[in-house]
Design a protein around this motif. Sequence first.
Motif, PDB file in Angstrom:
ATOM      1  N   UNK B 301      -5.103  -9.964   6.440  1.00 29.09           N
ATOM      2  CA  UNK B 301      -3.896 -10.039   5.611  1.00 29.09           C
ATOM      3  C   UNK B 301      -3.836 -11.382   4.895  1.00 29.09           C
ATOM      4  N   UNK B 302      -3.758 -11.327   3.577  1.00 27.59           N
ATOM      5  CA  UNK B 302      -3.663 -12.578   2.827  1.00 27.59           C
ATOM      6  C   UNK B 302      -2.240 -12.692   2.264  1.00 27.59           C
ATOM      7  N   UNK B 303      -1.325 -13.123   3.145  1.00 26.42           N
ATOM      8  CA  UNK B 303       0.083 -13.184   2.763  1.00 26.42           C
ATOM      9  C   UNK B 303       0.323 -14.169   1.632  1.00 26.42           C
ATOM     10  N   UNK B 304      -0.487 -15.227   1.556  1.00 27.02           N
ATOM     11  CA  UNK B 304      -0.299 -16.240   0.509  1.00 27.02           C
ATOM     12  C   UNK B 304      -0.527 -15.646  -0.866  1.00 27.02           C
ATOM     13  N   UNK B 305      -1.649 -14.946  -1.022  1.00 22.85           N
ATOM     14  CA  UNK B 305      -1.965 -14.351  -2.332  1.00 22.85           C
ATOM     15  C   UNK B 305      -0.942 -13.259  -2.673  1.00 22.85           C
ATOM     16  N   UNK B 306      -0.599 -12.440  -1.656  1.00 26.21           N
ATOM     17  CA  UNK B 306       0.382 -11.363  -1.891  1.00 26.21           C
ATOM     18  C   UNK B 306       1.708 -11.955  -2.349  1.00 26.21           C
ATOM     19  N   UNK B 307       2.122 -13.058  -1.708  1.00 28.33           N
ATOM     20  CA  UNK B 307       3.398 -13.699  -2.080  1.00 28.33           C
ATOM     21  C   UNK B 307       3.330 -14.251  -3.496  1.00 28.33           C
ATOM     22  N   UNK B 308       2.185 -14.877  -3.814  1.00 28.52           N
ATOM     23  CA  UNK B 308       2.033 -15.432  -5.164  1.00 28.52           C
ATOM     24  C   UNK B 308       2.088 -14.307  -6.200  1.00 28.52           C
ATOM     25  N   UNK B 309       1.409 -13.183  -5.906  1.00 28.23           N
ATOM     26  CA  UNK B 309       1.424 -12.044  -6.839  1.00 28.23           C
ATOM     27  C   UNK B 309       2.837 -11.498  -6.984  1.00 28.23           C
ATOM     28  N   UNK B 310       3.566 -11.414  -5.865  1.00 29.50           N
ATOM     29  CA  UNK B 310       4.927 -10.864  -5.962  1.00 29.50           C
ATOM     30  C   UNK B 310       5.835 -11.815  -6.736  1.00 29.50           C
ATOM     31  N   UNK B 311       5.590 -13.130  -6.626  1.00 29.10           N
ATOM     32  CA  UNK B 311       6.399 -14.073  -7.423  1.00 29.10           C
ATOM     33  C   UNK B 311       6.096 -13.917  -8.914  1.00 29.10           C
ATOM     34  N   UNK B 312       4.819 -13.709  -9.237  1.00 26.54           N
ATOM     35  CA  UNK B 312       4.455 -13.512 -10.653  1.00 26.54           C
ATOM     36  C   UNK B 312       5.127 -12.245 -11.193  1.00 26.54           C
ATOM     37  N   UNK B 313       5.084 -11.198 -10.364  1.00 28.96           N
ATOM     38  CA  UNK B 313       5.717  -9.946 -10.780  1.00 28.96           C
ATOM     39  C   UNK B 313       7.231 -10.123 -10.891  1.00 28.96           C
ATOM     40  N   UNK B 314       7.763 -10.893  -9.925  1.00 23.54           N
ATOM     41  CA  UNK B 314       9.212 -11.192  -9.964  1.00 23.54           C
ATOM     42  C   UNK B 314       9.594 -11.889 -11.254  1.00 23.54           C
ATOM     43  N   UNK B 315       8.698 -12.810 -11.706  1.00 23.24           N
ATOM     44  CA  UNK B 315       8.949 -13.522 -12.963  1.00 23.24           C
ATOM     45  C   UNK B 315       9.062 -12.553 -14.129  1.00 23.24           C
ATOM     46  N   UNK B 316       8.144 -11.590 -14.162  1.00 26.94           N
ATOM     47  CA  UNK B 316       8.174 -10.580 -15.234  1.00 26.94           C
ATOM     48  C   UNK B 316       9.481  -9.792 -15.171  1.00 26.94           C
ATOM     49  N   UNK B 317       9.881  -9.420 -13.943  1.00 28.87           N
ATOM     50  CA  UNK B 317      11.114  -8.635 -13.785  1.00 28.87           C
ATOM     51  C   UNK B 317      12.352  -9.433 -14.195  1.00 28.87           C
ATOM     52  N   UNK B 318      12.318 -10.753 -13.895  1.00 32.34           N
ATOM     53  CA  UNK B 318      13.451 -11.601 -14.300  1.00 32.34           C
ATOM     54  C   UNK B 318      13.567 -11.601 -15.823  1.00 32.34           C
ATOM     55  N   UNK B 319      12.415 -11.724 -16.491  1.00 34.74           N
ATOM     56  CA  UNK B 319      12.429 -11.736 -17.964  1.00 34.74           C
ATOM     57  C   UNK B 319      13.002 -10.410 -18.494  1.00 34.74           C
ATOM     58  N   UNK B 320      12.541  -9.294 -17.894  1.00 36.29           N
ATOM     59  CA  UNK B 320      13.025  -7.990 -18.347  1.00 36.29           C
ATOM     60  C   UNK B 320      14.521  -7.808 -18.066  1.00 36.29           C
ATOM     61  N   UNK B 321      14.956  -8.307 -16.891  1.00 37.44           N
ATOM     62  CA  UNK B 321      16.376  -8.188 -16.545  1.00 37.44           C
ATOM     63  C   UNK B 321      17.231  -9.015 -17.505  1.00 37.44           C
ATOM     64  N   UNK B 322      16.745 -10.234 -17.808  1.00 41.64           N
ATOM     65  CA  UNK B 322      17.482 -11.076 -18.761  1.00 41.64           C
ATOM     66  C   UNK B 322      17.535 -10.405 -20.131  1.00 41.64           C
ATOM     67  N   UNK B 323      16.431  -9.747 -20.476  1.00 40.45           N
ATOM     68  CA  UNK B 323      16.390  -9.019 -21.749  1.00 40.45           C
ATOM     69  C   UNK B 323      17.456  -7.931 -21.757  1.00 40.45           C
ATOM     70  N   UNK B 324      17.546  -7.217 -20.632  1.00 37.06           N
ATOM     71  CA  UNK B 324      18.543  -6.136 -20.558  1.00 37.06           C
ATOM     72  C   UNK B 324      19.959  -6.696 -20.649  1.00 37.06           C
ATOM     73  N   UNK B 325      20.186  -7.812 -19.900  1.00 39.35           N
ATOM     74  CA  UNK B 325      21.519  -8.439 -19.932  1.00 39.35           C
ATOM     75  C   UNK B 325      21.872  -8.877 -21.349  1.00 39.35           C
ATOM     76  N   UNK B 326      20.892  -9.537 -21.981  1.00 38.94           N
ATOM     77  CA  UNK B 326      21.107 -10.025 -23.344  1.00 38.94           C
ATOM     78  C   UNK B 326      21.414  -8.888 -24.301  1.00 38.94           C
ATOM     79  N   UNK B 327      20.639  -7.829 -24.185  1.00 37.93           N
ATOM     80  CA  UNK B 327      20.838  -6.690 -25.089  1.00 37.93           C
ATOM     81  C   UNK B 327      22.179  -6.007 -24.839  1.00 37.93           C
ATOM     82  N   UNK B 328      22.560  -5.919 -23.544  1.00 44.59           N
ATOM     83  CA  UNK B 328      23.850  -5.299 -23.214  1.00 44.59           C
ATOM     84  C   UNK B 328      24.995  -6.118 -23.802  1.00 44.59           C
ATOM     85  N   UNK B 329      24.880  -7.447 -23.654  1.00 47.52           N
ATOM     86  CA  UNK B 329      25.951  -8.300 -24.209  1.00 47.52           C
ATOM     87  C   UNK B 329      25.997  -8.210 -25.727  1.00 47.52           C
ATOM     88  N   UNK B 330      24.804  -8.137 -26.330  1.00 47.08           N
ATOM     89  CA  UNK B 330      24.733  -8.033 -27.784  1.00 47.08           C
ATOM     90  C   UNK B 330      25.408  -6.742 -28.240  1.00 47.08           C
TER      91      UNK B 330
END
Lengths: 337, 334
Positions: B301-330
Motif C-alpha cells: 500500500x502506497x498511502x503517500x502516493x494515493x494521498x497525493x493523487x487524491x489531493x490533486x483530484x481534490x484540487x480539480x474538484x475545488x476548481x469545478x465547484x468554484x466554477x459552479x458557485x460562480x456561475x450560479x451567482x452570475x
Amino acid sequence: MGRIRLENITKNFGGLQVLKGINLEIEEGELVVFVGPSGCGKSTLLRQISGLDKPSSGAILINDRDVTEVSAADRGLAMVFQSYALYPHMTVKLNLAFGLQNAKMPKAEIETRIADAARMLEITPLLSRRPGQLSGGQRQRVAIGRAIVRDPTAFLLDEPLSNLDAELRVSMRAELGALHARLGATMIYVTHDQVEAMTLADRIVVLRGGQIEQVAAPIDLFERPANRFVAGFIGAPSMNFLTPEEAASLNGTPPAGAALIGVRPQHLEPADSGLTLTVTLVEALGTETVIHGEIAGGKRLLLTLPGHRPVQVGGQLTVNADPARLHFFDAQDQRIG
Amino acid sequence: MRSDVKTWIGAGVTAPVRLLAQMADVPLRQWQRLAGRGGMIGFFLLPNMLIFGVFVLVPLGINFAYSVTGGTAVFLPDRSYVGGANFDRLLDCTNHFDPNSCRDDVFWIAVWNTVRFVGLQVTAMTICAMITALILNSKIRARAFWRAVFFFPVLLSPVVVGLIWRWILQRQGLLNYLLYQFDAEQVNWLTERGWAFTAAVGVSVWAHVGFYALILLAGLQAIPRDLYEAAEMDGTKPARAFWRITLPLLWPNLLVVIVLSLIRAVQVFDEVYVLTGGGPGTSTLYLTQYIYEVGFASTLRNSGVASAASLLMGGVLVVLTLLQLGLTRWRDRK
C-alpha cells in the motif's frame, strides 16, 4: 385588412362544451370587443380565431377563405397576449424582428418595418433593451409593435391592458383607440373590463356560458339590452331589477307579459312619490354618490346621483325614474319592447 | 369515534417527543442564560460541526500529512517525511499526453481515461437529460409514471447499478442471450476495450440521467407557455423554437447540469468498479479507482502516493465547484 366570419363554432374540452355554436361576422376595419364574465369563453373563442386552438366543429373564414384547418402562422393574424409574451432573452429589436426573420423577409425590409413601428409607438430609444429592463407600459407597446410589424390581416388582443396599473391603463386605452383609428385595422379585443369595451369598441359581443348573448354598438347595449343578463352585466353599478309588484309605485305602466322591470342606478332620482328606500350605505366618490338602500320587502336597490349628496345612512329616500328609462323583461328574461 | 382514535394515536406518537423536549428544556434554558442567544446558535451547530470536522476536516488534514510521507507503514508517526516526492512521482512526465513517458504511467492512464470518460459522459448525459426532460415535459400519457420510471435509477445504490448491468452485459448475460435468440453476433461488452468504455459511460448515464433530467424539467416548466404561443403566431418552426427560445431560456439550468455532472464524472468509481473492475487491462481505470488501488487494494500500500493523487483530484474538484458557485451567482445576478 380583414373580414372575419365565424360559422357555428363549438369547442369541447372532454365532456365540457365551452363554445356552443358561435356565429359572428366582423367587418373590415372594425374593432370588436368580446366581453363577458370569467369562464364565458371569450379567450377560448379568440384562441380559435388565432389558430392556437382548433374548434371542435364549425368554420372560421378570413376574407372569405376557410382557415379552420390552417395553422396559426398562416392565418395572417397577429396576437397581443395578456402577459405580453415577449422573449425575455432578446432585445426589443429582436423581439420585433423574430417573426419577420421566420418569414425570411429581406433584412432591409425588416429594418424599415421595425423603424416605422418603433416611431409610431415611440419605442425607438428602447430597441436595444431587453424586456426585463422595460416598464409595464413599455412592454405593452413592444408587444403591440411586434404585432404591427407583421402587417397582419387582423389584430387579436387578449386582455392587453389587464396587467397595467389603473392610471397607465387609461392612457394605454386611449392610445389603443388612436392606433386603431390610425391603422384602420380589424381588431378583436378580449376584456372583462366594461369601460375598455364601451370606450374602444365599434361593436361589443357579450358572451355567457359559451354563447353570444348580444352583439351591438356600446350605447345600444347600454340602452337596449337584449336580455336580463346583458342588462345586468353592462353598466356599473349593475341595473336594479324589480318585480311588477315592487315597481308598482314607479312612474309608467309595465307592458303585458313583463315579469321583471329593470332600472339603472343612474336613472333613479329623488322624487316626491315613487319607491321609498331605507339608506344602508353611502359611497361618496366626489364626482357621484352611490346610495345603497332597501325597499319594503328587503330588496336591495342602488342609485347613483351626480356630485356629492349629503344623505344619511338609516334615513328614508323616495326615488322615481323616467318611464322611458325603464327596461322590461318577460318570464324568459328577454327584453320586451 | 374515528377522530378520537386519531387523536389518541397522535398523542401516543408525540408523547416521547414531548417528554424529550421537556427533559431538554431545563438544561437548555440554563445554557441560554449563561451563553446568551449567540451561544445557542453555536450549541445547535455543534453536532453538525463535529460530524463535519471528524469526517471531513480531520481526514483532509491527515490526507495532506500522508501525502508528504513515504513508506508502507500505516500509522503516520511510523512514516518518513519525503516532502513533495510523491507529487514529483505523479507529475514527472516527459510528455503528459503520453502515459508511457511518465514515471507513474498508470496514474496518467487513469487521468486520461478519466478525461475521456468525463468528456463523453457529460456530453451524453446532457443530451440524454435534455431529451428525457423534453419528452417528460410534453403531453404524453401517464406522464407522472414515466417521470418516476426515469428517476428510479437515481435511487439505486451504485453497487446495485453495477451488478444489474454486469448481469445484463457479461459474456453470458441477458443482452447476449437476446442477441443469440435473434441469431445476432454476440459481443464481449465488458471485455473488449471499446465496448467496456462505452458500457461504463452508458451505465453511468443511465444511473444518473433522471436526476439531471429533473433539473432540466424544472427549467422547462418555468418557461411560460405564452412564449411558445407567441412563437407559433410568429410562424416559428418547432426546431427553431427549440434553438431560439427553449435553449437560451434553459441555459442557466443547463449550466448547472453540465457543472454538476462534470464534478460527479470526475469522481466516478463505484458502479464502474463493480461493472468492469477497471478492465479490460486499464481501459476503464479511472482516477478514484487508481487512488483506491494504490492506497488500499495493492499488496504494497502506497498511502503517500494515493494521498497525493487524491489531493490533486481534490484540487480539480475545488476548481469545478468554484466554477459552479460562480456561475450560479452570475445566474442569480442576471
